[in-house]
Motif scaffolding. Structure first.
Motif, PDB file in Angstrom:
ATOM      1  N   VAL A 117       0.810  -1.337  -0.253  1.00  0.00           N
ATOM      2  CA  VAL A 117       0.272  -0.346   0.222  1.00  0.00           C
ATOM      3  C   VAL A 117       0.657   1.087  -0.004  1.00  0.00           C
ATOM      4  N   ASP A 118       1.623   0.651   0.337  1.00  0.00           N
ATOM      5  CA  ASP A 118       2.765   2.417   0.528  1.00  0.00           C
ATOM      6  C   ASP A 118       3.570   2.875  -0.161  1.00  0.00           C
ATOM      7  N   PRO A 119       3.676   3.827  -1.000  1.00  0.00           N
ATOM      8  CA  PRO A 119       4.600   3.213  -1.923  1.00  0.00           C
ATOM      9  C   PRO A 119       5.707   4.137  -1.975  1.00  0.00           C
ATOM     10  N   LYS A 120       6.010   4.149  -1.095  1.00  0.00           N
ATOM     11  CA  LYS A 120       7.567   4.467  -0.538  1.00  0.00           C
ATOM     12  C   LYS A 120       8.352   3.419   0.102  1.00  0.00           C
ATOM     13  N   SER A 121       7.425   2.286   0.415  1.00  0.00           N
ATOM     14  CA  SER A 121       7.359   1.058   1.237  1.00  0.00           C
ATOM     15  C   SER A 121       7.710  -0.002  -0.106  1.00  0.00           C
ATOM     16  N   ARG A 122       6.883   0.043  -0.915  1.00  0.00           N
ATOM     17  CA  ARG A 122       6.534  -0.820  -2.374  1.00  0.00           C
ATOM     18  C   ARG A 122       7.512  -0.624  -3.695  1.00  0.00           C
ATOM     19  N   ASN A 123       7.962   0.987  -3.149  1.00  0.00           N
ATOM     20  CA  ASN A 123       8.380   1.072  -4.592  1.00  0.00           C
ATOM     21  C   ASN A 123       7.782   0.661  -5.600  1.00  0.00           C
ATOM     22  N   GLY A 124       6.472   1.303  -5.832  1.00  0.00           N
ATOM     23  CA  GLY A 124       5.531   1.189  -6.018  1.00  0.00           C
ATOM     24  C   GLY A 124       5.653   1.931  -8.031  1.00  0.00           C
ATOM     25  N   LEU A 125       5.667   1.227  -9.019  1.00  0.00           N
ATOM     26  CA  LEU A 125       5.360   2.428 -10.541  1.00  0.00           C
ATOM     27  C   LEU A 125       4.555   1.786 -10.990  1.00  0.00           C
ATOM     28  N   THR A 126       3.835   3.256 -11.741  1.00  0.00           N
ATOM     29  CA  THR A 126       2.489   2.574 -12.469  1.00  0.00           C
ATOM     30  C   THR A 126       2.703   3.246 -13.848  1.00  0.00           C
ATOM     31  N   ILE A 127       1.823   2.562 -14.496  1.00  0.00           N
ATOM     32  CA  ILE A 127       2.149   3.035 -15.751  1.00  0.00           C
ATOM     33  C   ILE A 127       0.760   2.223 -16.121  1.00  0.00           C
ATOM     34  N   ARG A 128       0.412   3.711 -17.249  1.00  0.00           N
ATOM     35  CA  ARG A 128      -1.090   3.988 -17.483  1.00  0.00           C
ATOM     36  C   ARG A 128      -1.097   3.328 -18.405  1.00  0.00           C
ATOM     37  N   GLU A 129      -2.600   3.373 -19.350  1.00  0.00           N
ATOM     38  CA  GLU A 129      -3.100   2.932 -20.177  1.00  0.00           C
ATOM     39  C   GLU A 129      -2.989   3.913 -21.812  1.00  0.00           C
ATOM     40  N   GLY A 130      -2.032   2.931 -22.502  1.00  0.00           N
ATOM     41  CA  GLY A 130      -1.608   3.978 -23.952  1.00  0.00           C
ATOM     42  C   GLY A 130      -0.648   4.884 -23.858  1.00  0.00           C
ATOM     43  N   LEU A 131      -0.055   4.340 -22.768  1.00  0.00           N
ATOM     44  CA  LEU A 131       1.215   5.076 -22.695  1.00  0.00           C
ATOM     45  C   LEU A 131       2.431   4.420 -23.385  1.00  0.00           C
ATOM     46  N   ARG A 132       3.032   5.330 -24.153  1.00  0.00           N
ATOM     47  CA  ARG A 132       3.978   5.123 -25.753  1.00  0.00           C
ATOM     48  C   ARG A 132       5.610   4.286 -24.639  1.00  0.00           C
ATOM     49  N   SER A 133       5.863   3.314 -24.970  1.00  0.00           N
ATOM     50  CA  SER A 133       7.388   2.831 -24.684  1.00  0.00           C
ATOM     51  C   SER A 133       8.008   4.051 -24.067  1.00  0.00           C
ATOM     52  N   GLY A 134       8.779   5.033 -24.936  1.00  0.00           N
ATOM     53  CA  GLY A 134       9.645   6.289 -24.628  1.00  0.00           C
ATOM     54  C   GLY A 134       9.074   6.430 -23.343  1.00  0.00           C
ATOM     55  N   ASP A 135       7.539   6.737 -23.166  1.00  0.00           N
ATOM     56  CA  ASP A 135       7.422   7.612 -21.741  1.00  0.00           C
ATOM     57  C   ASP A 135       7.768   6.301 -20.944  1.00  0.00           C
ATOM     58  N   VAL A 136       7.848   5.224 -21.176  1.00  0.00           N
ATOM     59  CA  VAL A 136       7.522   4.447 -19.800  1.00  0.00           C
ATOM     60  C   VAL A 136       8.675   4.126 -18.965  1.00  0.00           C
ATOM     61  N   TYR A 137      10.535   4.024 -20.972  1.00  0.00           N
ATOM     62  CA  TYR A 137      11.294   4.194 -20.012  1.00  0.00           C
ATOM     63  C   TYR A 137      11.703   5.764 -19.646  1.00  0.00           C
ATOM     64  N   LYS A 138      11.156   6.714 -19.625  1.00  0.00           N
ATOM     65  CA  LYS A 138      11.482   8.208 -18.333  1.00  0.00           C
ATOM     66  C   LYS A 138      11.245   7.682 -17.564  1.00  0.00           C
ATOM     67  N   LEU A 139       9.905   7.063 -17.178  1.00  0.00           N
ATOM     68  CA  LEU A 139       9.724   6.981 -15.647  1.00  0.00           C
ATOM     69  C   LEU A 139      10.273   5.491 -14.865  1.00  0.00           C
ATOM     70  N   ILE A 140      10.607   4.946 -15.990  1.00  0.00           N
ATOM     71  CA  ILE A 140      11.724   3.748 -15.069  1.00  0.00           C
ATOM     72  C   ILE A 140      13.246   4.532 -15.025  1.00  0.00           C
ATOM     73  N   ASP A 141      13.428   5.500 -15.261  1.00  0.00           N
ATOM     74  CA  ASP A 141      14.716   6.054 -15.426  1.00  0.00           C
ATOM     75  C   ASP A 141      15.140   6.994 -14.066  1.00  0.00           C
ATOM     76  N   THR A 142      13.583   7.696 -14.304  1.00  0.00           N
ATOM     77  CA  THR A 142      13.516   8.365 -13.015  1.00  0.00           C
ATOM     78  C   THR A 142      13.029   7.634 -11.638  1.00  0.00           C
ATOM     79  N   LYS A 143      12.558   6.883 -11.413  1.00  0.00           N
ATOM     80  CA  LYS A 143      12.368   5.961 -10.438  1.00  0.00           C
ATOM     81  C   LYS A 143      14.053   5.252 -10.127  1.00  0.00           C
ATOM     82  N   LEU A 144      14.683   5.241 -10.883  1.00  0.00           N
ATOM     83  CA  LEU A 144      15.907   4.114 -10.515  1.00  0.00           C
ATOM     84  C   LEU A 144      17.408   4.885  -9.979  1.00  0.00           C
ATOM     85  N   HIS A 145      16.142   6.528 -10.728  1.00  0.00           N
ATOM     86  CA  HIS A 145      17.223   8.174 -10.533  1.00  0.00           C
ATOM     87  C   HIS A 145      18.377   7.068 -11.443  1.00  0.00           C
ATOM     88  N   LEU A 146      18.542   6.617 -12.817  1.00  0.00           N
ATOM     89  CA  LEU A 146      19.352   6.339 -14.193  1.00  0.00           C
ATOM     90  C   LEU A 146      19.558   8.262 -14.074  1.00  0.00           C
TER      91      LEU A 146
END
Length: 553
Positions: free
Chosen positions: A303-332
């Motif tokens: 439940v806790d976003p900080k504890s679970r380290n959740g990453l949400t991908i919404r419907e219709g999102l392009r792959s390029g936008d998903v890559y950006k979210l992963i980079d931001t999440k992993l501090h890459l």
């Protein structure tokens, strides 16, 4: 019955009977004259009438002297009643019509022979004459002169064998009464009691076993349904990835965690989620959890976003936008995940029907399934992408993309996934997905005279240009834009998906609505107008322009 005094069987009369035998017997009776073809002593060959013996009484003349004829119904030798004509007993034949008239045979010689036989029979009687014995099975019939010896008891039915009455007595022949009968009843009574005791013991053992079995399973049922649910203690150890499918209930989530070894029981997880009032917050997705966690700890981590380290991908999102979210999440560094996707795409678990597609801008497009994923701080981009591809494969297998593509006359499952991505991009709202998917299939028809095989979707142009805008330019300019994803220039579907569709758009692509629509325009977020002809579509476009002017004011 046959002859008088004979039964239904073939047994002769008893040898001691005075009427037994013929004129050649050892009794030395005189030869009786024949009458009407029959021996005299067999004259009473009539129906077995219980009053047939009156023939003899009626044929005796008192004037002849001697004893009157013997009456078989007077076994004690009593004298017959007085002659009705003598006046001694006038009431004896008071009702002459009570009996049917009997045929008389006044043959004198026959009567004389009968008198002789009657005299010979008169001899001292035993004081206690045995009662008549009626044998039903020996052929003696109803004659009291049948053999009075003891009968063999009839065989008892197997169902009643060795079962006496409740009081221990058995039905014995009256002639068996006495000491022997009582001993016989006593032995049989003891035998029945022993059998009854054994039966009671068997029933008691069976009852005790049934009670024990019910008690054991009853205790197990009560403990499993009303006792505390089994649960681990602590925060757990190690790391495990758990995938929670779409539309999963709290119990189904708990079952998935139990199978992965995270929690000890699904009931403990359900109770923890409900008690903490976080059952409504839990979402499907892929989570990074630990093994042997307490149910409460698992709920908090999911439940806790900080504890679970959740990453949400919404419907219709392009792959390029998903890559950006992963980079931001992993501090890459920006572009790190995109480079990994390009170089390691073939090792991320794509299905065979997706690897051979040509002219794709991104081989992972359409396979980064929209969901919520648990991404730890130390996770690798390739591991995160692999989770998403695995989730997409699971959903696509459930919906049988290969089989449904053949039913819809598409070339491959990739084309069906592409239709779903177009539906997701153009429809925007799921209440319009079914009709948008039908517009796609109508424009793909070879006999389409409205758009002549062209989709004319702005979404494909935006994807080709890596932009997202409503102002894509004039139609003439779009006709000159040379890109395989430009559906204003190239007929048919684009080379691949233009985004990552959700399950609702996927279902609409598999089962579209029925209709002849070729055009649609969304005049506001809540309303989309559909048309079958271009003229109707132009009217809808004018409505759309008015709505835009109102929005600017």
């Amino acid at each position: 019955m046959t002859e008088y005094g004979r039964g239904y069987g073939s047994e002769p009369w008893h040898p001691e009977d005075p009427l037994y035998g013929d004129q050649g017997s050892s009794r030395g009776q005189e030869q009786q004259p024949q009458w009407d073809g029959q021996q005299a002593h067999r004259y009473p060959q009539q129906q077995a009438d219980p009053y047939a013996q009156q023939h003899y009484n009626g044929g005796w003349d008192g004037a002849q002297g001697g004893q009157p004829p013997y009456d078989p119904y007077d076994p004690y030798g009593q004298q017959p009643p007085a002659d009705p004509y003598s006046g001694t007993n006038p009431d004896y034949y008071a009702a002459p019509d009570a009996y049917p008239p009997q045929h008389q045979h006044p043959h004198p010689q026959a009567m004389q022979g009968q008198q002789g036989m009657q005299q010979q029979y008169q001899q001292p009687q035993h004081p206690q004459h045995p009662e008549p014995h009626y044998d039903e099975g020996t052929g003696a019939g109803d004659d009291w002169r049948a053999d009075p010896g003891p009968r063999e008891p009839e065989p008892e039915h197997a169902f009643f064998a060795d079962h006496g009455d409740d009081d221990g007595r058995d039905d014995l022949d009256p002639r068996e009464e006495g000491r022997g009968g009582r001993e016989r009843r006593g032995k049989k009574n003891k035998k029945n009691k022993r059998r009854s005791g054994r039966a009671c013991l068997v029933v008691t053992l069976l009852f005790a076993g049934a009670v024990g079995t019910v008690g054991y399973f009853g205790y197990d049922f009560i403990m499993s349904h009303f006792g505390p649910a089994p649960d681990y203690e602590g925060e757990g150890t190690g790391e495990v990835q758990v995938d929670i499918p779409e539309n999963s209930t709290i119990l189904q989530m708990g079952l998935a965690l139990k199978r992965a070894g995270v929690v000890k029981s699904a009931d403990a997880f359900s109770e923890a989620a409900i008690d903490s009032k976080k059952d409504k917050v839990l979402q499907p997705g892929t989570y990074s959890l630990r093994k042997h966690m307490s149910a409460a700890s698992a709920v908090e981590l999911m439940v806790d976003p900080k504890s679970r380290n959740g990453l949400t991908i919404r419907e219709g999102l392009r792959s390029g936008d998903v890559y950006k979210l992963i980079d931001t999440k992993l501090h890459l560094k920006k572009g790190t995940t995109k480079g990994v996707a390009k170089t390691e795409a073939k090792s991320l678990g794509l299905p065979s029907w997706a690897k051979n597609a040509s002219k794709l801008k991104d081989p992972l497009e359409g396979f980064l399934y929209p969901s919520t994923y648990s991404v730890g701080e130390k996770a690798k981009p390739a591991a995160v992408l692999k989770q998403m591809v695995a989730r997409a494969n699971q959903v696509y297998e459930q919906h049988d993309l290969e089989g449904n593509a053949q039913k819809l006359h598409l070339e491959s499952p990739m084309q069906l996934l592409t239709v779903a991505s177009l539906t997701q991009a153009e429809g925007k709202y799921k209440h319009d997905f079914d009709r948008v998917a039908r517009v796609v299939y109508n424009r793909l028809k070879p006999d389409n005279t409205e758009t002549y095989g062209l989709l004319d979707f702005d979404s494909t142009v935006n994807y080709a240009r890596s932009q997202s805008t409503l102002d894509t330019g004039s139609v003439d300019d779009l006709r000159n834009f040379n890109d395989p994803y430009n559906t204003y220039k190239f007929k048919g579907l684009p080379p691949g998906p233009i985004g990552n569709p959700g399950e609702e758009a996927l279902r609409s692509a598999i089962d579209p609505a029925k209709g002849n629509w070729y055009y649609f325009v969304s005049i506001n977020p809540e309303k989309t107008l559909f048309a079958e002809t271009n003229e109707e579509h132009e009217r809808n476009r004018r409505i759309y322009l008015k709505e835009q002017e109102k929005a600017k004011q």
